[in-house]
Design a protein around this motif. Structure first.
Motif, PDB file in Angstrom:
ATOM      1  N   GLY A   1      69.535  57.458  21.979  1.00 23.05           N
ATOM      2  CA  GLY A   1      69.889  57.778  20.608  1.00 23.05           C
ATOM      3  C   GLY A   1      69.053  57.040  19.580  1.00 23.05           C
ATOM      4  N   ALA A   2      69.496  57.133  18.339  1.00 22.23           N
ATOM      5  CA  ALA A   2      68.757  56.567  17.214  1.00 22.23           C
ATOM      6  C   ALA A   2      69.472  55.355  16.636  1.00 22.23           C
ATOM      7  CB  ALA A   2      68.577  57.627  16.127  1.00 22.23           C
ATOM      8  N   ARG A   3      68.698  54.533  15.953  1.00 17.56           N
ATOM      9  CA  ARG A   3      69.239  53.410  15.172  1.00 17.56           C
ATOM     10  C   ARG A   3      68.825  53.619  13.720  1.00 17.56           C
ATOM     11  NH1 ARG A   3      67.055  48.614  13.400  1.00 17.56           N
ATOM     12  NH2 ARG A   3      65.132  48.988  14.610  1.00 17.56           N
ATOM     13  N   ILE A   4      69.797  53.736  12.843  1.00 13.42           N
ATOM     14  CA  ILE A   4      69.507  53.979  11.435  1.00 13.42           C
ATOM     15  C   ILE A   4      69.010  52.687  10.774  1.00 13.42           C
ATOM     16  CG2 ILE A   4      70.456  54.729   9.223  1.00 13.42           C
ATOM     17  CD1 ILE A   4      70.188  56.925  11.355  1.00 13.42           C
ATOM     18  N   ILE A   5      67.935  52.818  10.024  1.00 12.99           N
ATOM     19  CA  ILE A   5      67.357  51.676   9.319  1.00 12.99           C
ATOM     20  C   ILE A   5      67.648  51.753   7.827  1.00 12.99           C
ATOM     21  CG2 ILE A   5      65.188  50.508   8.731  1.00 12.99           C
ATOM     22  CD1 ILE A   5      64.085  51.514  11.424  1.00 12.99           C
ATOM     23  N   ASN A   6      67.494  52.936   7.253  1.00 12.24           N
ATOM     24  CA  ASN A   6      67.646  53.044   5.797  1.00 12.24           C
ATOM     25  C   ASN A   6      67.986  54.479   5.411  1.00 12.24           C
ATOM     26  OD1 ASN A   6      67.450  52.539   2.980  1.00 12.24           O
ATOM     27  ND2 ASN A   6      65.306  53.189   3.003  1.00 12.24           N
ATOM     28  N   VAL A   7      68.970  54.616   4.511  1.00 10.06           N
ATOM     29  CA  VAL A   7      69.276  55.898   3.875  1.00 10.06           C
ATOM     30  C   VAL A   7      69.413  55.622   2.384  1.00 10.06           C
ATOM     31  CG1 VAL A   7      70.818  57.886   3.738  1.00 10.06           C
ATOM     32  CG2 VAL A   7      70.538  56.678   5.923  1.00 10.06           C
ATOM     33  N   THR A   8      68.530  56.210   1.586  1.00  8.86           N
ATOM     34  CA  THR A   8      68.547  55.989   0.142  1.00  8.86           C
ATOM     35  C   THR A   8      68.461  57.325  -0.583  1.00  8.86           C
ATOM     36  OG1 THR A   8      67.421  53.865   0.414  1.00  8.86           O
ATOM     37  CG2 THR A   8      67.438  54.833  -1.791  1.00  8.86           C
TER      38      THR A   8
ATOM     39  N   VAL B   1      65.357  59.115   0.995  1.00 10.42           N
ATOM     40  CA  VAL B   1      64.638  58.461   2.087  1.00 10.42           C
ATOM     41  C   VAL B   1      65.577  58.304   3.278  1.00 10.42           C
ATOM     42  CG1 VAL B   1      63.424  56.380   2.834  1.00 10.42           C
ATOM     43  CG2 VAL B   1      63.147  57.219   0.483  1.00 10.42           C
ATOM     44  N   PHE B   2      65.084  58.712   4.449  1.00 11.47           N
ATOM     45  CA  PHE B   2      65.866  58.616   5.686  1.00 11.47           C
ATOM     46  C   PHE B   2      64.959  58.002   6.741  1.00 11.47           C
ATOM     47  CE2 PHE B   2      68.023  61.103   9.317  1.00 11.47           C
ATOM     48  CZ  PHE B   2      69.010  60.148   9.468  1.00 11.47           C
ATOM     49  N   GLU B   3      65.324  56.814   7.224  1.00  7.90           N
ATOM     50  CA  GLU B   3      64.469  56.059   8.131  1.00  7.90           C
ATOM     51  C   GLU B   3      65.275  55.645   9.353  1.00  7.90           C
ATOM     52  OE1 GLU B   3      61.159  52.475   7.643  1.00  7.90           O
ATOM     53  OE2 GLU B   3      62.852  52.615   6.266  1.00  7.90           O
ATOM     54  N   LEU B   4      64.730  55.919  10.544  1.00  8.18           N
ATOM     55  CA  LEU B   4      65.462  55.619  11.770  1.00  8.18           C
ATOM     56  C   LEU B   4      64.489  55.304  12.901  1.00  8.18           C
ATOM     57  CD1 LEU B   4      66.807  59.055  13.117  1.00  8.18           C
ATOM     58  CD2 LEU B   4      65.215  58.896  11.236  1.00  8.18           C
ATOM     59  N   ASP B   5      64.967  54.521  13.849  1.00  5.61           N
ATOM     60  CA  ASP B   5      64.185  54.179  15.038  1.00  5.61           C
ATOM     61  C   ASP B   5      64.664  55.080  16.173  1.00  5.61           C
ATOM     62  OD1 ASP B   5      62.879  53.110  17.203  1.00  5.61           O
ATOM     63  OD2 ASP B   5      63.341  51.026  16.730  1.00  5.61           O
ATOM     64  N   ILE B   6      63.775  55.929  16.698  1.00  8.21           N
ATOM     65  CA  ILE B   6      64.169  56.880  17.736  1.00  8.21           C
ATOM     66  C   ILE B   6      63.570  56.530  19.100  1.00  8.21           C
ATOM     67  CG2 ILE B   6      64.474  58.713  16.036  1.00  8.21           C
ATOM     68  CD1 ILE B   6      61.849  59.946  17.012  1.00  8.21           C
ATOM     69  N   ALA B   7      63.054  55.322  19.254  1.00  6.96           N
ATOM     70  CA  ALA B   7      62.411  54.931  20.520  1.00  6.96           C
ATOM     71  C   ALA B   7      63.373  55.018  21.691  1.00  6.96           C
ATOM     72  CB  ALA B   7      61.853  53.511  20.401  1.00  6.96           C
ATOM     73  N   ALA B   8      64.640  54.691  21.460  1.00  6.94           N
ATOM     74  CA  ALA B   8      65.615  54.668  22.557  1.00  6.94           C
ATOM     75  C   ALA B   8      65.910  56.053  23.115  1.00  6.94           C
ATOM     76  CB  ALA B   8      66.916  54.016  22.082  1.00  6.94           C
ATOM     77  N   ALA B   9      65.511  57.118  22.401  1.00  7.80           N
ATOM     78  CA  ALA B   9      65.715  58.478  22.917  1.00  7.80           C
ATOM     79  C   ALA B   9      64.743  58.792  24.056  1.00  7.80           C
ATOM     80  CB  ALA B   9      65.548  59.497  21.797  1.00  7.80           C
ATOM     81  N   TYR B  10      63.696  57.960  24.182  1.00 12.24           N
ATOM     82  CA  TYR B  10      62.679  58.154  25.224  1.00 12.24           C
ATOM     83  C   TYR B  10      62.816  57.023  26.249  1.00 12.24           C
ATOM     84  CZ  TYR B  10      60.503  61.153  21.682  1.00 12.24           C
ATOM     85  OH  TYR B  10      60.255  62.119  20.749  1.00 12.24           O
ATOM     86  N   GLU B  11      62.834  57.361  27.495  1.00 18.86           N
ATOM     87  CA  GLU B  11      62.854  56.337  28.539  1.00 18.86           C
ATOM     88  C   GLU B  11      61.400  55.958  28.833  1.00 18.86           C
ATOM     89  OE1 GLU B  11      65.996  55.932  32.019  1.00 18.86           O
ATOM     90  OE2 GLU B  11      64.376  57.292  32.565  1.00 18.86           O
ATOM     91  N   HIS B  12      60.858  55.139  27.935  1.00 19.63           N
ATOM     92  CA  HIS B  12      59.432  54.822  28.001  1.00 19.63           C
ATOM     93  C   HIS B  12      59.281  53.306  28.025  1.00 19.63           C
ATOM     94  CE1 HIS B  12      55.195  54.586  27.034  1.00 19.63           C
ATOM     95  NE2 HIS B  12      55.095  55.909  27.121  1.00 19.63           N
ATOM     96  N   GLU B  13      58.740  52.794  29.107  1.00 22.62           N
ATOM     97  CA  GLU B  13      58.727  51.346  29.321  1.00 22.62           C
ATOM     98  C   GLU B  13      57.826  50.595  28.352  1.00 22.62           C
ATOM     99  OE1 GLU B  13      57.081  50.227  33.092  1.00 22.62           O
ATOM    100  OE2 GLU B  13      55.818  52.028  33.203  1.00 22.62           O
ATOM    101  N   HIS B  14      56.823  51.255  27.790  1.00 16.66           N
ATOM    102  CA  HIS B  14      55.879  50.542  26.922  1.00 16.66           C
ATOM    103  C   HIS B  14      56.141  50.774  25.434  1.00 16.66           C
ATOM    104  CE1 HIS B  14      53.774  49.510  30.515  1.00 16.66           C
ATOM    105  NE2 HIS B  14      53.439  50.768  30.786  1.00 16.66           N
ATOM    106  N   LEU B  15      57.118  51.616  25.100  1.00 19.76           N
ATOM    107  CA  LEU B  15      57.412  51.907  23.696  1.00 19.76           C
ATOM    108  C   LEU B  15      58.471  50.940  23.176  1.00 19.76           C
ATOM    109  CD1 LEU B  15      57.002  53.803  21.243  1.00 19.76           C
ATOM    110  CD2 LEU B  15      58.873  55.216  22.169  1.00 19.76           C
ATOM    111  N   LYS B  16      58.077  50.048  22.266  1.00 19.91           N
ATOM    112  CA  LYS B  16      59.023  49.078  21.715  1.00 19.91           C
ATOM    113  C   LYS B  16      59.827  49.671  20.563  1.00 19.91           C
ATOM    114  CE  LYS B  16      57.868  44.866  20.942  1.00 19.91           C
ATOM    115  NZ  LYS B  16      57.138  43.668  20.430  1.00 19.91           N
ATOM    116  N   SER B  17      59.164  50.440  19.693  1.00 16.58           N
ATOM    117  CA  SER B  17      59.863  51.050  18.564  1.00 16.58           C
ATOM    118  C   SER B  17      59.104  52.291  18.115  1.00 16.58           C
ATOM    119  CB  SER B  17      60.003  50.063  17.399  1.00 16.58           C
ATOM    120  OG  SER B  17      58.749  49.785  16.815  1.00 16.58           O
ATOM    121  N   LEU B  18      59.853  53.208  17.531  1.00 16.56           N
ATOM    122  CA  LEU B  18      59.270  54.406  16.925  1.00 16.56           C
ATOM    123  C   LEU B  18      60.063  54.675  15.653  1.00 16.56           C
ATOM    124  CD1 LEU B  18      57.743  56.962  16.469  1.00 16.56           C
ATOM    125  CD2 LEU B  18      58.877  58.001  18.450  1.00 16.56           C
TER     126      LEU B  18
END
Length: 624
Positions: A482-489, A496-513
């Motif tokens: 899933g996603a982690r919300i960073i900012n909604v303004t 502005v809608f900002e979120l980290d969606i890295a956790a939606a991918y099972e990717h060992e080298h991806l720290k954040s997106l």
């Protein structure tokens, strides 16, 4: 509510009913049907023409060869086309019998009622567990270990969505037209309602899986069974425990909504599930003379207002998950909700549902499109809107100026929802009634669609959404992705809608997106998408994918144009860093129609990538 409270409410309702109040009283008045003949003249004229064709076309039998096809091939459409044709006849001849009362319509209605009583099962084969070797037995119930019964539930007494709806439909039609129908037809149909639905629901060896669901199944099945019981069971001592169970199931349904009212199943299933909740709630309110009102509370209000908050423009709505893009406006449901919640805004009447728009021909909503219709209610839509569903992590924004109506939406959430699509970080861009960057919504329902191959199907997997593909990997299914919300303004100038969606991918080298959307409202409308990647090592490749049903064209290096009939967008990107390719693919819609979809891929080549990657795409809105 406990059983004592339900009992007292029904007792009170019975006392009041002796003063002349009747269930679904609004559909019994001759004056009401006279009014309907005036307000719905064009629609009724169309129904008469359809009825003439049906009268010349005899009822077809439901054959075993089509009944078994789902178990053999996974295809639903062959049997269901025949099954729902009968429900269409039922709706048509019942409405025309109520409006005009002509003998030919009443006799045709009797024939279809009789045919439905003949059906081997009121369920559709896709909802019968026989095909997957699941039997209706319970272990460790009442201290008994192992199976209470050694056989599965008979198809005739199984209850799915459509069996429950059929019970509701028949019980209501019989109540409204009993005096004009053959007593034998009425008696037989009521017995089938009792045997197939009410007695089956009461059965000792019975807990239907949908009773614990948090989705539309709980509301449609429980609401329909409750409605059939209100019409059919006169003894309060029999009715009370059944209603107690129904109300418990409806509580499960409501738990599927967050407090903000967002429907994770999409607008189509909001129409469906919440619609049946409302139909039953109003009947129960009448039966208890207002002592039980299921439409009270802030959460119910928010669920009701979802219809306006999910509306875009031009008859289009949010179509995340298994949803339709087109609104299929049910005027009866929306007008009733407007009478309860005056702040509710309604779209233009021209988007109202017509006969055949609902290919399942649901009686409960169809008759209320006539009876609850209020032609004094006018369409209202906010010119500027920004609504954030906090619990669902979904932003919806609208901006109307002299040139364009532009709507933008994006969603975070997770990939373990009911009717889930792997779509964390997906977005929609809608211009002048056309969704140019889209979500494909629901596809053709087959056994594969709800099986292990679900996310191989384009509309369900992240490969069919406007989200990145990272080193050839798509998003994963499950609550943990899933996603982690960073900012909604939200301001007057921009959202502005900002979120980290890295956790939606099972990717060992991806720290954040970090995916950031900036919806600029003034001085001109545009959308800026920024994807910021952080890896622990240099990636081999990234694809920024975008989905559209409108044929795109390359205007020049770094500019892709997507044009509809009334507006368009220009996609601006850095052609030195990104290579553009456009591919046309096929997609099976929910109605089994082949549609064309275009995949726009902006590829980051491995040679130019580092551990930190930033990609920006600007969408400029243009009037055509």
């Amino acid at each position: 509510m406990n059983i004592q409270q339900i009992y007292k409410a029904l007792e009170y309702g019975v006392e009041k009913d002796q003063a002349g109040k009747q269930l679904f009283n609004e559909a019994r008045s001759p004056e009401k049907w006279e009014q309907i003949r005036s307000t719905h003249k064009n629609q009724l004229d169309e129904l008469i023409n359809i009825a003439d064709r049906y009268l010349d076309d005899s009822l077809k039998g439901l054959t075993y060869s089509t009944y078994r096809k789902y178990g053999e091939t996974g295809s639903r459409k062959e049997y269901e086309a025949m099954y729902f044709n009968r429900r269409g006849r039922l709706n048509l001849f019942a409405i025309l019998s109520l409006v005009y009362g002509e003998e030919k319509y009443l006799r045709a209605l009797e024939d279809v009622l009789w045919a439905i009583c003949d059906e081997f099962s009121w369920c559709v084969p896709a909802h019968l567990d026989t095909w997957s070797r699941v039997v209706s037995t319970r272990e460790n119930m009442f201290g008994v270990r192992g199976k209470i019964r050694g056989v599965g539930r008979e198809h005739k007494t199984h209850i799915d969505l459509f069996a429950a709806e059929t019970g509701f439909a028949l019980s209501e039609i019989l109540e409204l037209l009993e005096e004009r129908l053959s007593p034998l037809v009425v008696i037989r149909a009521r017995k089938e309602i009792v045997d197939r639905i009410l007695a089956s629901f009461y059965e000792f060896n019975s807990l239907f899986r949908w009773e614990t669901f948090n989705n539309n199944w709980a509301a449609v099945c429980a609401g329909s069974i409750g409605a059939a019981a209100l019409y059919t069971i006169e003894d309060i001592n029999v009715l009370v425990p059944l209603l107690h169970r129904v109300l418990g199931i409806l509580e499960c349904f409501l738990e599927g909504f967050e407090e903000d009212g967002y429907c994770v199943e999409g607008y189509s299933y909001w129409n469906y599930g919440f619609g049946f909740y409302v139909y039953f709630a109003e009947l129960l309110k009448q039966k208890t003379s207002g002592r039980i009102n299921l439409m009270e509370g802030e959460k119910i209000r928010n669920i009701a207002l979802y219809s306006q908050r999910a509306y875009l423009s031009g008859g289009k709505v949010l179509c995340y998950s298994d949803a339709h893009e087109n609104i299929q406006m049910k005027p009866g449901l929306l007008d009733k909700l407007k009478s309860i919640y005056p702040e509710l805004q309604l779209p233009d009447r021209k988007y109202e549902e017509k006969f055949g728009d609902d290919h399942c021909y649901r009686w409960a909503s169809y008759i209320r499109n006539f009876v609850w219709y209020n032609n004094e209610i006018k369409a209202t839509t906010e010119q500027r809107m920004a609504h954030y569903f906090k619990n669902a992590q979904c932003l919806v924004a609208r901006q109307v100026d002299q040139a364009n109506t532009v709507c933008f939406s994006a969603i975070g959430s997770h990939n373990g929802l009911s009717h889930n699509h792997n779509d964390v970080g997906n977005f929609i861009l809608h211009v002048n009634g056309e969704t140019l960057l889209t979500d494909l919504g629901m596809g053709e329902y087959t056994s594969q669609y709800f099986g292990g191959e679900r996310y191989d199907i384009l509309c369900n997997g992240s490969q069919g959404h406007s989200v990145p593909i990272i080193e050839g990997k798509y998003q994963k299914a499950g609550h943990e992705y899933g996603a982690r919300i960073i900012n909604v303004t939200n301001t007057e100038e921009k959202d502005v809608f900002e979120l980290d969606i890295a956790a939606a991918y099972e990717h060992e080298h991806l720290k954040s997106l970090i995916r950031s959307f900036t919806f600029q409202r003034t001085p001109v409308v545009s959308l800026l998408l920024t994807d910021s990647y952080t890896f622990t090592q240099k990636p081999d490749g990234i694809i920024e994918r975008f989905i559209t049903k409108y044929k795109p064209g390359v205007e020049m290096e770094g500019v892709v144009v997507i044009k509809g009939n009334h507006g368009g967008v220009k996609m601006h990107y850095d052609s030195e860093k990104l290579k553009c390719s456009i591919r046309k693919v096929g997609f099976k819609s929910h109605r089994s129609l082949e549609e064309t979809v275009y995949l726009i891929d902006l590829s980051c080549q491995a040679a130019g990538l580092e551990k930190n990657v930033c990609v920006q795409v600007l969408f400029d809105v243009e009037r055509i």
